[in-house]
Every structure is written in C-alpha cells, then in structure tokens.
Scaffold this motif. Structure first.
Motif, PDB file in Angstrom:
ATOM      1  N   VAL A 163       0.894  -1.128  -0.033  1.00 50.32           N
ATOM      2  CA  VAL A 163      -0.144   0.027   0.034  1.00 50.32           C
ATOM      3  C   VAL A 163       0.896   1.259  -0.091  1.00 50.32           C
ATOM      4  CG1 VAL A 163      -2.002  -1.137   1.191  1.00 50.32           C
ATOM      5  CG2 VAL A 163      -0.197  -0.095   2.588  1.00 50.32           C
ATOM      6  N   ASN A 164       0.387   2.236  -0.620  1.00 54.17           N
ATOM      7  CA  ASN A 164       1.021   3.751  -0.442  1.00 54.17           C
ATOM      8  C   ASN A 164      -0.003   4.730   0.194  1.00 54.17           C
ATOM      9  OD1 ASN A 164       3.227   2.832  -2.025  1.00 54.17           O
ATOM     10  ND2 ASN A 164       2.441   3.453  -4.055  1.00 54.17           N
ATOM     11  N   ALA A 165       0.693   5.695   0.845  1.00 48.01           N
ATOM     12  CA  ALA A 165      -0.215   6.576   1.599  1.00 48.01           C
ATOM     13  C   ALA A 165       0.865   7.720   0.905  1.00 48.01           C
ATOM     14  CB  ALA A 165      -0.108   6.862   2.923  1.00 48.01           C
ATOM     15  N   LYS A 166      -0.043   8.628  -0.118  1.00 51.79           N
ATOM     16  CA  LYS A 166       0.778   9.801  -0.805  1.00 51.79           C
ATOM     17  C   LYS A 166       0.211  11.208  -0.557  1.00 51.79           C
ATOM     18  CE  LYS A 166      -2.085   8.738  -5.007  1.00 51.79           C
ATOM     19  NZ  LYS A 166      -1.858   8.195  -6.470  1.00 51.79           N
ATOM     20  N   VAL A 167       1.042  11.989  -0.459  1.00 53.80           N
ATOM     21  CA  VAL A 167       0.776  13.411   0.006  1.00 53.80           C
ATOM     22  C   VAL A 167       1.415  14.061  -1.314  1.00 53.80           C
ATOM     23  CG1 VAL A 167       1.289  15.435   1.465  1.00 53.80           C
ATOM     24  CG2 VAL A 167       0.900  13.085   2.473  1.00 53.80           C
ATOM     25  N   ILE A 168       0.395  14.799  -1.725  1.00 54.58           N
ATOM     26  CA  ILE A 168       0.764  15.802  -2.956  1.00 54.58           C
ATOM     27  C   ILE A 168       0.723  17.389  -2.813  1.00 54.58           C
ATOM     28  CG2 ILE A 168      -0.035  16.449  -5.242  1.00 54.58           C
ATOM     29  CD1 ILE A 168      -1.460  13.483  -5.211  1.00 54.58           C
ATOM     30  N   PHE A 181      -4.194  14.418  -0.969  1.00 52.06           N
ATOM     31  CA  PHE A 181      -3.855  13.120  -0.099  1.00 52.06           C
ATOM     32  C   PHE A 181      -4.598  11.910  -0.954  1.00 52.06           C
ATOM     33  CE2 PHE A 181      -5.153   9.746   3.004  1.00 52.06           C
ATOM     34  CZ  PHE A 181      -3.686   9.360   3.400  1.00 52.06           C
ATOM     35  N   GLY A 182      -3.964  10.510  -0.816  1.00 47.25           N
ATOM     36  CA  GLY A 182      -4.565   9.608  -1.824  1.00 47.25           C
ATOM     37  C   GLY A 182      -3.796   8.398  -1.268  1.00 47.25           C
ATOM     38  N   LEU A 183      -4.552   7.285  -1.608  1.00 46.61           N
ATOM     39  CA  LEU A 183      -3.990   5.893  -1.275  1.00 46.61           C
ATOM     40  C   LEU A 183      -3.776   5.155  -2.486  1.00 46.61           C
ATOM     41  CD1 LEU A 183      -6.198   5.153   1.844  1.00 46.61           C
ATOM     42  CD2 LEU A 183      -3.765   5.579   1.727  1.00 46.61           C
ATOM     43  N   THR A 205      -9.973   7.807  -4.373  1.00 50.73           N
ATOM     44  CA  THR A 205     -10.019   9.047  -4.874  1.00 50.73           C
ATOM     45  C   THR A 205      -9.191   9.900  -4.482  1.00 50.73           C
ATOM     46  OG1 THR A 205     -12.413   8.639  -5.856  1.00 50.73           O
ATOM     47  CG2 THR A 205     -11.454  10.997  -5.514  1.00 50.73           C
ATOM     48  N   THR A 206      -8.250  10.724  -5.046  1.00 52.05           N
ATOM     49  CA  THR A 206      -7.206  11.642  -4.477  1.00 52.05           C
ATOM     50  C   THR A 206      -7.837  12.955  -4.443  1.00 52.05           C
ATOM     51  OG1 THR A 206      -5.410  10.177  -4.932  1.00 52.05           O
ATOM     52  CG2 THR A 206      -4.924  12.524  -4.716  1.00 52.05           C
ATOM     53  N   PHE A 207      -7.961  13.779  -3.566  1.00 47.67           N
ATOM     54  CA  PHE A 207      -8.471  15.060  -3.273  1.00 47.67           C
ATOM     55  C   PHE A 207      -7.200  15.982  -3.305  1.00 47.67           C
ATOM     56  CE2 PHE A 207     -11.397  12.061  -1.682  1.00 47.67           C
ATOM     57  CZ  PHE A 207     -12.809  12.615  -2.141  1.00 47.67           C
ATOM     58  N   SER A 233     -10.920  25.589  -4.445  1.00 47.44           N
ATOM     59  CA  SER A 233     -11.525  24.823  -5.184  1.00 47.44           C
ATOM     60  C   SER A 233     -11.029  23.630  -4.943  1.00 47.44           C
ATOM     61  CB  SER A 233     -11.422  24.708  -6.664  1.00 47.44           C
ATOM     62  OG  SER A 233     -10.069  24.959  -6.979  1.00 47.44           O
ATOM     63  N   THR A 234     -11.700  22.332  -5.047  1.00 43.10           N
ATOM     64  CA  THR A 234     -11.256  20.875  -4.945  1.00 43.10           C
ATOM     65  C   THR A 234     -11.223  20.319  -6.188  1.00 43.10           C
ATOM     66  OG1 THR A 234     -12.170  20.881  -2.897  1.00 43.10           O
ATOM     67  CG2 THR A 234     -11.690  18.879  -3.701  1.00 43.10           C
ATOM     68  N   GLU A 235     -10.001  19.518  -6.304  1.00 41.21           N
ATOM     69  CA  GLU A 235      -9.588  18.651  -7.667  1.00 41.21           C
ATOM     70  C   GLU A 235      -9.736  17.178  -7.205  1.00 41.21           C
ATOM     71  OE1 GLU A 235      -6.566  20.328 -10.375  1.00 41.21           O
ATOM     72  OE2 GLU A 235      -5.855  18.060 -10.027  1.00 41.21           O
ATOM     73  N   LEU A 236     -10.444  16.434  -7.951  1.00 48.28           N
ATOM     74  CA  LEU A 236     -10.619  15.161  -7.742  1.00 48.28           C
ATOM     75  C   LEU A 236      -9.979  14.306  -8.770  1.00 48.28           C
ATOM     76  CD1 LEU A 236     -14.200  14.954  -6.762  1.00 48.28           C
ATOM     77  CD2 LEU A 236     -12.451  15.366  -5.172  1.00 48.28           C
ATOM     78  N   THR A 237      -9.161  13.223  -8.421  1.00 46.54           N
ATOM     79  CA  THR A 237      -8.453  12.336  -9.331  1.00 46.54           C
ATOM     80  C   THR A 237      -9.328  10.885  -9.202  1.00 46.54           C
ATOM     81  OG1 THR A 237      -6.374  13.283  -8.931  1.00 46.54           O
ATOM     82  CG2 THR A 237      -6.150  11.191  -9.997  1.00 46.54           C
ATOM     83  N   ALA A 238      -9.799  10.591 -10.063  1.00 50.51           N
ATOM     84  CA  ALA A 238     -10.661   9.309 -10.229  1.00 50.51           C
ATOM     85  C   ALA A 238      -9.661   7.986 -10.046  1.00 50.51           C
ATOM     86  CB  ALA A 238     -11.196   9.007 -11.507  1.00 50.51           C
ATOM     87  N   PRO A 239     -10.191   6.969  -9.648  1.00 46.81           N
ATOM     88  CA  PRO A 239      -9.150   5.896  -9.397  1.00 46.81           C
ATOM     89  C   PRO A 239      -8.887   5.205 -10.704  1.00 46.81           C
ATOM     90  CG  PRO A 239     -11.316   5.674  -8.127  1.00 46.81           C
ATOM     91  CD  PRO A 239     -11.296   6.863  -8.934  1.00 46.81           C
TER      92      PRO A 239
END
Length: 375
Positions: A163-168, A181-183, A205-207, A233-239
């Motif tokens: 698993v990865n926990a990622k901070v952008i 943040f995303g997984l 989903t990464t926010f 604003s909030t940007e969403l990254t789809a799986p």
C-alpha cells in the motif's frame, strides 16, 4: 489471493460510483503518470507484474518485498521540452528484520522554472513595459510512503501485497498552492517464470484542495483585464486500475527475455485510447527486456496509443493510430546499477525525444573482521 484481488477491484468500482456526482479532472495529477526509473520507462511503463526493486513504490508497492537483505536507494533525472520541464525521482527502500516486510519512501518532483509573469506588462496608460516582466516557478511534488508484505509462499510461488499513502503538494509561484492526499494498493504473484500483478491507484479518490493568494493590486489588474479571479476549489483524481502479466523466457545459459503486458483501466469516461468507452477506458503498455547473465540489459517498449490526424492530411481529416516508443539499456555491477532510457514524449512522428538516467545503490553493510589475539 483471489479474495484480495476481488477486494481491490470492488474498492475501485465503489469509489468511482460514490463520487460520480463530483466533478473529476480527467488529467488531474498527470505528473504522477510519467513513470519512475529508466528501466520502467525503457519498457514503456510495463512494470506492474515484474517490478522488484526500489522503484516498486511507484509502479506497484507489492514488489518491494523482493528487497530482503539491504536498503536500496534509487535516483532518476529527466528533462523534457529541451530542458524546460525537469523531472526528478528518488526513493529509499528498507527491508525489515524478518525479511517479509519492506517500507519505503519515494519523492517525485516535476517543475518548470523561469515562467514569464506578464501581469504588469501593460502600464495603466496602455504602453508596454518589458521591464515589468518577472518570472516564477511551477512545481508538483508527491511523497509516497509505502509498506509491503509477503502474504505466503507456496512452492516457488510468492504472493505479496503493498500500500501507498501519498501526499501531494503543488504550487504555482506565489499565486496558488494545493495539498492533496490519496491511497494506492497493489498485489503480486510471482513464480519462476510467470509474474502477475494488479495496482489500484488513487483507490479511494485523491483530493487536491487549491488555495489562491493574490494581492489587492494583482486582483485589480486581473479585474481590469477581464480575467477571472480564482477562488478555493477541490480537484478530484479518479481511481485507476492497472493489470499486468509477464513471462521470463530462458534463452540458453546466459540470456533471458522478460516480456510484459499491462492494461491501464480508467473510470472517468471516454479517453483517446485503444478501448474508449464510458465509464471504462483501456490503455495497453508493452515492454521487453533482454538480459545477459543478469549483468547487461537491453529494453524496448510501446505505450500511449492514440488516434490522431495523419501527417499532412488536413483535408480528409484521416486519423491513424500513433504511440510512444521507448528504448533502454543498463548494467549491474555488484551493488550498483545504472540504467538509461530514450523515449519520445509525444509519439513516433514528433521528435520530442528525452534522455533519462537512473541509478540504484544497494547499501551493503561492511562485515566486521575478527581480530586474532596473539599470546
């Protein structure tokens, strides 16, 4: 193993449907899809099933379990668009004492420096003053914290998950910045010849939360020039789900050929890829690696298939399939490995070539020599 794979697939599908009402950015955090390591980029990014070094934190964290004896450090540097864009990657992977678990930290940065800021180019009287041009930088960062563990080993089959926990963090000069943040999650199954892998990226989903900071003077210039003043604003990254399979062919005593195929499944609607559908699109990656005595390697790959107008055919608007090619080579000597990749950023018809170098170091502890006492 089947239950683990099924859970990952279900998480991706449920997460995609739960956020269907939100507005996804189709190419959000696209810098995270460039790749990591000259080996993987030389093979067209086909790595999910076979990756087994420190770069696994990027491609498939489950592959980190193959690092068992010593910590491994990886570095990569590449420049795009004649040095305008700079891409750097570094990682350190540390096996734990039981040799069944590995932790890793990876850092990615894609930046463009010296971007002209023409906000004050035009004076209040309408005249142009080039002395008012300033410059700023735009950079994207990602920090990946990885954990991998062997599930079980049955005969010559090794099962693992990671698993990865990622901070952008992204910033555009002093004007805008974002935190996200995303997984990620992944599994691998490897035998002596066959290798299978699944990587679920942005599985929940990464926010990215954007904030903007303009001075009152800058806001006034934007208003007077009919530019919209952005707000939070909030940007969403789809799986995204990546499936991979590889096979290692033995070619005599000294040579072996590794061939891998990956399929990138995206869930944010139609894309310009081979299988374009709503909601799932599929983009394949193919790569091969010829090795000699596990010392010298030659690689090739193709990926990023797209339909585009044929060269010079602006009248009939005829579209043809194009793709990105990749070539690479590398050698390994004791505890150091150096790899090189030569890729085309656009496609085979546009000469936007990039040279990529990476290095891997095994941090081997020196053995203490026993001193012999003499009477």
């Amino acid at each position: 193993m089947k239950k683990v794979l099924l859970r990952i697939v279900l998480i991706v599908l449920l997460s995609s449907s739960m956020h269907a009402y939100a507005q996804f950015r189709k190419y959000s955090n696209e810098f995270l899809n460039i790749g990591a390591g000259a080996r993987g980029l030389g093979m067209g990014g086909a790595q999910v099933a076979s990756v087994s070094d420190g770069n696994a934190g990027y491609w498939n964290p489950a592959g980190l379990v193959h690092i068992k004896d010593n910590p491994v450090v990886n570095f990569m540097h590449a420049e795009y668009f004649s040095g305008i864009g700079k891409y750097d990657y570094g990682s350190v992977a540390i096996p734990l004492s039981d040799k069944k678990r590995t932790i890793a930290l990876s850092l990615l940065r894609f930046g463009v420096d010296d971007i002209p800021n023409t906000l004050y180019l035009v004076e209040p009287d309408g005249s142009i003053n080039y002395n008012n041009i300033r410059s700023f930088s735009s950079a994207d960062y990602a920090f990946l914290f990885s954990y991998a563990q062997s599930l079980k080993q049955k005969g010559n089959r090794l099962f693992s998950f990671g698993v990865n926990a990622k901070v952008i963090h992204r910033n555009v000069g002093t004007f805008a910045k974002a935190w996200g943040f995303g997984l990620d999650a992944g599994v691998q199954m490897q035998t002596k010849r066959w290798k299978l892998g699944i990587a679920a990226r942005d599985v929940t989903t990464t926010f990215n939360a954007w904030s903007f900071s303009f001075t009152e003077e800058e806001k006034e210039v934007l208003y007077l020039t009919d530019n919209e003043i952005p707000v939070k604003s909030t940007e969403l990254t789809a799986p995204r789900l990546v499936l991979g399979a590889a096979y290692d062919f033995a070619l005599g005593k000294n040579f072996n050929l590794l061939a891998e195929a990956n399929a990138d499944l995206t869930f944010d609607g139609k894309r310009n890829v081979i299988v374009s559908a709503d909601p799932v699109s599929i983009d394949p990656r193919l790569g091969i690696e010829l090795g000699y005595k596990d010392l010298i390697f030659v690689r090739s790959g193709i990926y990023n298939f797209q339909r585009a107008l044929a060269d010079g055919d602006t009248l009939n608007q005829k579209k043809v399939w194009i793709y990105q090619p990749g070539l690479g080579a590398g050698f390994k000597l004791k505890h150091i490995a150096i790899d090189y990749a030569f890729t085309n950023l656009a496609n085979q018809s546009n000469p936007l070539y990039t040279h990529i170098f990476s290095i891997r170091l095994d941090l081997v502890k020196k053995e203490k020599t026993k001193s012999v006492k003499t009477k």
